[in-house]
Design an enzyme around this catalytic site. Structure first.
Site, mmCIF file in Angstrom:
data_model
loop_
_atom_site.group_PDB
_atom_site.id
_atom_site.type_symbol
_atom_site.label_atom_id
_atom_site.label_comp_id
_atom_site.label_asym_id
_atom_site.label_seq_id
_atom_site.Cartn_x
_atom_site.Cartn_y
_atom_site.Cartn_z
ATOM 1 N N LYS A 26 0.836 -1.207 0.000
ATOM 2 C CA LYS A 26 0.000 0.000 0.000
ATOM 3 C C LYS A 26 0.869 1.254 0.000
ATOM 4 C CE LYS A 26 -1.838 1.499 4.073
ATOM 5 N NZ LYS A 26 -1.534 2.891 4.403
ATOM 6 N N ASN A 27 1.828 1.279 0.932
ATOM 7 C CA ASN A 27 2.574 2.521 1.116
ATOM 8 C C ASN A 27 3.634 2.762 0.036
ATOM 9 O OD1 ASN A 27 0.944 3.106 3.226
ATOM 10 N ND2 ASN A 27 2.392 2.483 4.821
ATOM 11 N N ARG A 48 -4.100 10.145 3.940
ATOM 12 C CA ARG A 48 -3.048 11.122 4.209
ATOM 13 C C ARG A 48 -2.091 11.280 3.029
ATOM 14 N NH1 ARG A 48 -0.086 14.116 7.948
ATOM 15 N NH2 ARG A 48 2.156 13.829 7.840
ATOM 16 N N CYS A 72 -5.760 7.800 8.836
ATOM 17 C CA CYS A 72 -6.022 7.196 10.145
ATOM 18 C C CYS A 72 -5.830 8.217 11.253
ATOM 19 C CB CYS A 72 -5.044 6.046 10.393
ATOM 20 S SG CYS A 72 -5.428 4.561 9.478
ATOM 21 N N ARG A 121 -1.324 14.954 13.001
ATOM 22 C CA ARG A 121 -0.571 14.505 11.836
ATOM 23 C C ARG A 121 -0.249 15.710 10.945
ATOM 24 N NH1 ARG A 121 -2.341 8.930 9.327
ATOM 25 N NH2 ARG A 121 -0.113 8.766 8.998
ATOM 26 N N PRO A 122 0.664 16.559 11.417
ATOM 27 C CA PRO A 122 0.955 17.807 10.703
ATOM 28 C C PRO A 122 1.643 17.579 9.359
ATOM 29 C CG PRO A 122 2.398 17.531 12.623
ATOM 30 C CD PRO A 122 1.460 16.384 12.624
ATOM 31 N N ILE A 123 1.666 18.637 8.529
ATOM 32 C CA ILE A 123 2.381 18.566 7.243
ATOM 33 C C ILE A 123 3.413 19.697 7.169
ATOM 34 C CG2 ILE A 123 0.556 17.365 5.963
ATOM 35 C CD1 ILE A 123 -0.091 20.141 4.657
ATOM 36 N N ASP A 124 3.830 20.187 8.347
ATOM 37 C CA ASP A 124 4.764 21.326 8.378
ATOM 38 C C ASP A 124 6.057 21.063 7.612
ATOM 39 O OD1 ASP A 124 4.969 19.415 10.512
ATOM 40 O OD2 ASP A 124 6.541 20.636 11.401
ATOM 41 N N ASP A 158 3.699 0.248 12.362
ATOM 42 C CA ASP A 158 2.530 -0.377 11.730
ATOM 43 C C ASP A 158 2.356 -1.847 12.146
ATOM 44 O OD1 ASP A 158 2.153 2.030 10.492
ATOM 45 O OD2 ASP A 158 2.915 1.404 8.546
ATOM 46 N N ILE A 218 6.178 6.618 17.747
ATOM 47 C CA ILE A 218 5.887 7.476 16.578
ATOM 48 C C ILE A 218 4.562 8.227 16.747
ATOM 49 C CG2 ILE A 218 5.716 7.537 14.032
ATOM 50 C CD1 ILE A 218 8.339 6.213 14.732
ATOM 51 N N ARG A 241 -9.068 -0.453 3.649
ATOM 52 C CA ARG A 241 -8.181 0.589 3.125
ATOM 53 C C ARG A 241 -6.821 -0.007 2.805
ATOM 54 N NH1 ARG A 241 -7.281 5.191 7.027
ATOM 55 N NH2 ARG A 241 -5.919 5.701 5.304
HETATM 56 N N1 EPU Z 1 5.303 14.594 11.144
HETATM 57 C C1 EPU Z 1 5.347 15.917 11.448
HETATM 58 N N2 EPU Z 1 5.328 16.826 10.414
HETATM 59 C C2 EPU Z 1 5.277 16.449 9.108
HETATM 60 C C3 EPU Z 1 5.213 15.071 8.798
HETATM 61 C C4 EPU Z 1 5.230 14.158 9.848
HETATM 62 O O1 EPU Z 1 5.418 16.298 12.610
HETATM 63 O O2 EPU Z 1 5.269 17.333 8.233
HETATM 64 C C5 EPU Z 1 5.325 13.610 12.246
HETATM 65 C C6 EPU Z 1 4.093 12.686 12.265
HETATM 66 O O3 EPU Z 1 2.997 13.304 12.909
HETATM 67 C C7 EPU Z 1 4.612 11.471 13.004
HETATM 68 C C8 EPU Z 1 6.082 11.413 12.553
HETATM 69 O O4 EPU Z 1 6.403 12.711 12.035
HETATM 70 O O5 EPU Z 1 4.577 11.688 14.395
HETATM 71 C C9 EPU Z 1 6.363 10.396 11.490
HETATM 72 O O6 EPU Z 1 5.422 10.551 10.444
HETATM 73 P P1 EPU Z 1 5.739 10.178 8.938
HETATM 74 O O7 EPU Z 1 5.672 11.426 8.134
HETATM 75 O O8 EPU Z 1 6.972 9.349 8.853
HETATM 76 O O9 EPU Z 1 4.493 9.277 8.626
HETATM 77 P P2 EPU Z 1 3.727 9.203 7.256
HETATM 78 O O10 EPU Z 1 4.679 9.354 6.147
HETATM 79 O O11 EPU Z 1 2.546 10.094 7.331
HETATM 80 C C10 EPU Z 1 4.009 6.650 6.786
HETATM 81 C C11 EPU Z 1 3.047 5.537 6.560
HETATM 82 C C12 EPU Z 1 2.386 5.173 7.884
HETATM 83 C C13 EPU Z 1 3.483 4.778 8.868
HETATM 84 C C14 EPU Z 1 4.500 5.923 9.010
HETATM 85 C C15 EPU Z 1 5.662 5.598 9.903
HETATM 86 C C16 EPU Z 1 2.272 5.967 4.338
HETATM 87 C C17 EPU Z 1 1.129 6.326 3.456
HETATM 88 N N3 EPU Z 1 2.018 5.952 5.631
HETATM 89 O O12 EPU Z 1 3.222 7.725 7.306
HETATM 90 O O13 EPU Z 1 1.567 4.076 7.624
HETATM 91 O O14 EPU Z 1 2.909 4.506 10.116
HETATM 92 O O15 EPU Z 1 5.005 6.280 7.721
HETATM 93 O O16 EPU Z 1 6.315 4.480 9.427
HETATM 94 O O17 EPU Z 1 3.355 5.686 3.869
HETATM 95 C C18 EPU Z 1 -0.339 2.738 7.817
HETATM 96 O O18 EPU Z 1 -0.003 2.185 6.755
HETATM 97 O O19 EPU Z 1 -1.235 2.286 8.571
HETATM 98 C C19 EPU Z 1 0.348 3.965 8.221
HETATM 99 C C20 EPU Z 1 -0.170 4.824 9.102
#
Ligand code: EPU
Length: 420
Positions: A23-24, A94, A118, A124-127, A308, A330, A401
């Site tokens: 998926k990811n 996301r 989720c 779950r910020p995007i900063d 995960d 995390i 999903r």
């Molecule tokens: N974070 C920030 N700011 C940002 C981006 C992230 O503070 O701009 C924080 C997040 O809130 C979190 C940490 O950084 O606390 C790590 O988040 P990351 O960005 O690595 O997570 P993600 O890319 O949104 C992916 C997977 C997740 C998996 C995480 C960690 C995808 C689509 N999702 O999420 O998968 O848990 O990496 O390995 O690739 C799932 O498949 O169920 C899932 C949630």
């Protein structure tokens, strides 16, 4: 009417189960189609709800998505790309944020609301995405309910991620391919999906080095061509099935079409748990174990123990001898499902939002469950499969999903599960 799973637990499980495409990985490859006028063929696409949403997003943005059958999709630009990401799709997953960089790089503009997905972390910020785009020269406006980004021409930039981010790394690496000049990304995530994405972008003509390490260098190019991409096997699905087999502990289960080498942290902990397993090149065999021992776990970025897999591992620990500390580093809402496990009979103490203590072994009992999110969802299905009695599982959209045809695949290894 809403679908449900009805599960009668404690059936002996054995046999073969195949792993689908990741998926990811899939969710990061679809947005790349915005960056080329040529066709892209994607193979081994999992038939899951999040991928359906990503395909709907491509169509909304002016692309044709042809289902060629057997997990193969062909994507090609058809109309002028739209600059607005539709809120009803962005709210559902996301990684819709992955479409922003390609829009910005090719059209100079993107408008989108805060992405959904989720509910496993406070916001779950995007900063880090926004800061990265700004470093590449984009003007970032935060509006009341959305973001508006503009850039005449993106420029390569040096970006140090203050925190390791998987999708952030993938997004800025992808976007930098069409920026002018060189980008250096430091403190990058190293998940296997990242070098897989880089390999594909390089096949399309990008110049990326270092993906899969903490420093990635990208030399911008003027354009990208089309190509074919085979999605790597889903390591989380493989690990989840391995944990299910260990928790059921009732027969030999062979997990096929996977990459065991992507799950090193799980094998290290299985050694301590006393789980009886054997790894092949693309398969995992789990044999019944004499006794499963409790072992603490700390989730960590790759190659550490994946967040995960934490929820499934927590269920395994309810069946293990002794006390285990589950430390989820995390996300701050990923342990909340422990309350539901406790209602099923588990002995779990929540120490704080990041740590829970599991005292095993305990018998679990079937209940009526509402699935809160994807990974808690699959963990509760595992709990139901090993529980005494009948469990009714609702809100299974969350499970669908990320897991294709789950009920069918579980039935094939002996589970008594019906989707109604
Ligand atoms: N974070 C920030 N700011 C940002 C981006 C992230 O503070 O701009 C924080 C997040 O809130 C979190 C940490 O950084 O606390 C790590 O988040 P990351 O960005 O690595 O997570 P993600 O890319 O949104 C992916 C997977 C997740 C998996 C995480 C960690 C995808 C689509 N999702 O999420 O998968 O848990 O990496 O390995 O690739 C799932 O498949 O169920 C899932 C949630």
């Amino acid at each position: 009417m809403e679908s449900k799973f009805i599960i009668n637990g404690r059936q002996p499980l054995s046999g073969n189960i195949k792993v689908k495409g990741a998926k990811n990985a899939a969710l990061k490859i679809f947005p790349v189609a915005l960056m080329t006028d040529e066709a892209i063929k994607v193979v081994n696409v999992p038939d899951i709800e999040d991928c359906h949403r990503a395909q709907e997003m491509l169509v909304a943005l002016g692309h044709s998505v042809k289902n060629l059958g057997d997990g193969q999709m062909q994507i090609q630009r058809q109309n002028k790309t739209c600059l607005n990401l539709p809120a009803e799709l962005v709210n559902k997953f996301r990684s819709s944020v992955m479409f922003v960089g390609p829009l910005l790089a090719t059209c100079g503009e993107a408008h989108f609301p805060h992405p959904g997905g989720c509910v496993i972390g406070a916001t779950r910020p995007i900063d880090m995405f926004l800061d990265g785009f700004a470093k590449m020269g984009a003007k970032v406006k935060t509006l009341e309910n959305s973001y508006h980004l503009t850039a005449k021409k993106l420029k390569g930039a040096s970006i140090f991620f203050p925190k390791v981010t998987v999708t952030g790394t993938e997004s800025l690496m992808t976007t930098a391919c069409l920026a002018q000049g060189k980008s250096i990304l430091e403190n990058c995530a190293m998940e296997p999906e990242i070098p897989a994405l880089a390999d594909f972008l390089n096949k399309m003509g990008a110049k990326i080095t270092g993906a899969g390490t903490s420093t990635i260098k990208i030399e911008g190019v003027k354009k990208l061509s089309g190509g074919e991409y085979k999605i790597i096997p889903d390591r989380i699905e493989a690990g989840t099935f391995a944990i299910l087999a260990a928790a059921a502990n009732s027969g030999e289960i062979i997990i096929e079409d996977c990459e065991p080498k992507h799950l090193g942290a799980l094998w290290a902990i299985f050694d301590r748990n006393g789980v009886n397993y054997k790894l092949g090149k693309n398969s995992i065999k789990i044999f019944p174990s004499a006794k499963i021992m409790a072992e603490n776990v700390v989730t960590h970025e790759y190659p550490g123990f994946a967040t995960d897999l934490q929820s499934a591992y927590t269920v395994l620990m309810t069946q293990a001898q002794g006390i285990s500390l589950i430390h989820e580093t995390i996300y701050d809402r990923r342990l909340l499902f422990c309350d539901t496990l406790t209602q099923m009979g588990a002995d779990i103490i929540m120490a704080d939002p990041h740590r829970s203590v599991v005292n095993g072994p305990t018998k679990l009992y079937g209940r009526k469950l509402v699935i809160p999110d994807l990974r808690a969802g699959i963990a509760l299905v595992i709990a139901a499969l090993i529980a005494h009695g009948k469990t009714e599982v609702s809100n299974i959209y969350q499970i669908e999903r990320g897991y294709e045809g789950l009920a069918e695949r579980l039935k094939n290894i002996g589970a008594d599960i019906e989707k109604i």
